[in-house]
Design an enzyme around this catalytic site. Structure first.
Site, mmCIF file in Angstrom:
data_model
loop_
_atom_site.group_PDB
_atom_site.id
_atom_site.type_symbol
_atom_site.label_atom_id
_atom_site.label_comp_id
_atom_site.label_asym_id
_atom_site.label_seq_id
_atom_site.Cartn_x
_atom_site.Cartn_y
_atom_site.Cartn_z
ATOM 1 N N GLY A 196 1.072 -1.218 -0.017
ATOM 2 C CA GLY A 196 -0.042 0.199 -0.057
ATOM 3 C C GLY A 196 0.909 1.139 -0.094
ATOM 4 O O GLY A 196 2.210 1.091 -0.010
ATOM 5 N N TYR A 197 0.269 2.280 -0.032
ATOM 6 C CA TYR A 197 0.908 3.545 -0.176
ATOM 7 C C TYR A 197 0.934 4.486 0.760
ATOM 8 O O TYR A 197 -0.453 4.856 1.258
ATOM 9 C CB TYR A 197 0.690 4.148 -1.603
ATOM 10 C CG TYR A 197 1.242 3.518 -2.715
ATOM 11 C CD1 TYR A 197 2.619 3.827 -3.308
ATOM 12 C CD2 TYR A 197 0.289 2.361 -3.450
ATOM 13 C CE1 TYR A 197 2.959 2.903 -4.335
ATOM 14 C CE2 TYR A 197 1.086 1.673 -4.291
ATOM 15 C CZ TYR A 197 2.240 1.885 -4.739
ATOM 16 O OH TYR A 197 3.054 1.210 -5.763
#
Lengths: 164, 164
Positions: free
Chosen positions: A28-29
């Site tokens: 994820g970011y």
């Protein structure tokens, strides 16, 4: 370091004969801007990675291994969107290692092949199972896929292969 | 880990009698959103730090030591704004270590004292040189100071001390 890579669609399943067993990836970011900041669980390890575009196809990349438990906390509480899930297979071909990403979850159906190069103009023999190049097509960027997963593109992979 | 801290203005220079020699800090942000991603040079070491607000005054914090050369590259090419520069002094007082930040560059004139706590309601004896609390005042957040450095606030520190 600098990361130079090319990215392609996949025209057939013939790569499977040469692939390793595959490694599950969940990522994820923490930042989807420029630079991107990514947290990734890959098999039994975890990494924090910063990438920034230097020029087309060339990115600054800084990657640090971090404790798995901390990555899990970030993935469950801090990332900006639901995580991307995929299985990564490594496929050697003509002196390069190709990375085949088979996406799951909201991106199920999507398949991408990537190869890392030493320079932007390094010659690379394309395997016969490779489809059209999508290196500069932002739809195929992982950061983009968190916003616009493949499930919402309204097209199946076989049709997309003919259109790209 | 969770970071719980309180932040104050500084009412006098009396802390200097108790302080260490001070450590220069240069830092910038790879992401100014939520979470923030900070790169910091502190003396001869470098760190990458992710912080996200959990509740008022309480933050998730993940910090990783990284190579100094990579931090320097990030500070010179990837951060979103000019770096923040300050000298940090550590001052022991009544069982806590206070961190005194004396800002330089675009934030010259600004001074902030911070103390880390084990819980939000932990009792802490405030040193006699401490000024008003600014824990929840976003102007004093370092991420905010990259957007709105003290030089542009249009007020000197002595005046601000009376107003906060």
């Amino acid at each position: 370091m600098l990361e130079i890579e090319r990215k392609f669609m996949i025209a057939s399943d013939a790569w499977k004969d040469l692939a390793d067993a595959g490694t599950p990836i969940r990522q994820g970011y923490l930042s989807l801007g420029e630079p991107t900041v990514r947290v990734r669980l890959k098999g039994t390890k975890a990494y924090l990675t910063i990438k920034a575009t230097k020029s087309p196809g060339v990115r600054h990349e800084f990657e640090y291994q971090i404790p798995v438990g901390e990555a899990e906390t970030m993935l469950s509480t801090l990332i900006l969107r639901p995580p991307i899930e995929k299985i990564r297979y490594c496929v050697p071909f003509a002196g390069h290692i190709w990375e085949i990403d088979i996406f799951e979850g909201a991106n199920k159906g999507l398949q991408i092949a990537e190869v890392e190069l030493q320079s932007r103009d390094e010659r690379v023999d394309l395997p016969y199972w490779i489809g059209p190049e999508v290196s500069d097509d932002p739809r195929f960027f992982n950061a983009y896929l968190t916003h616009r997963p493949f499930a919402g593109w309204g097209v199946d992979y076989a049709t997309l292969l003919k259109r790209v």
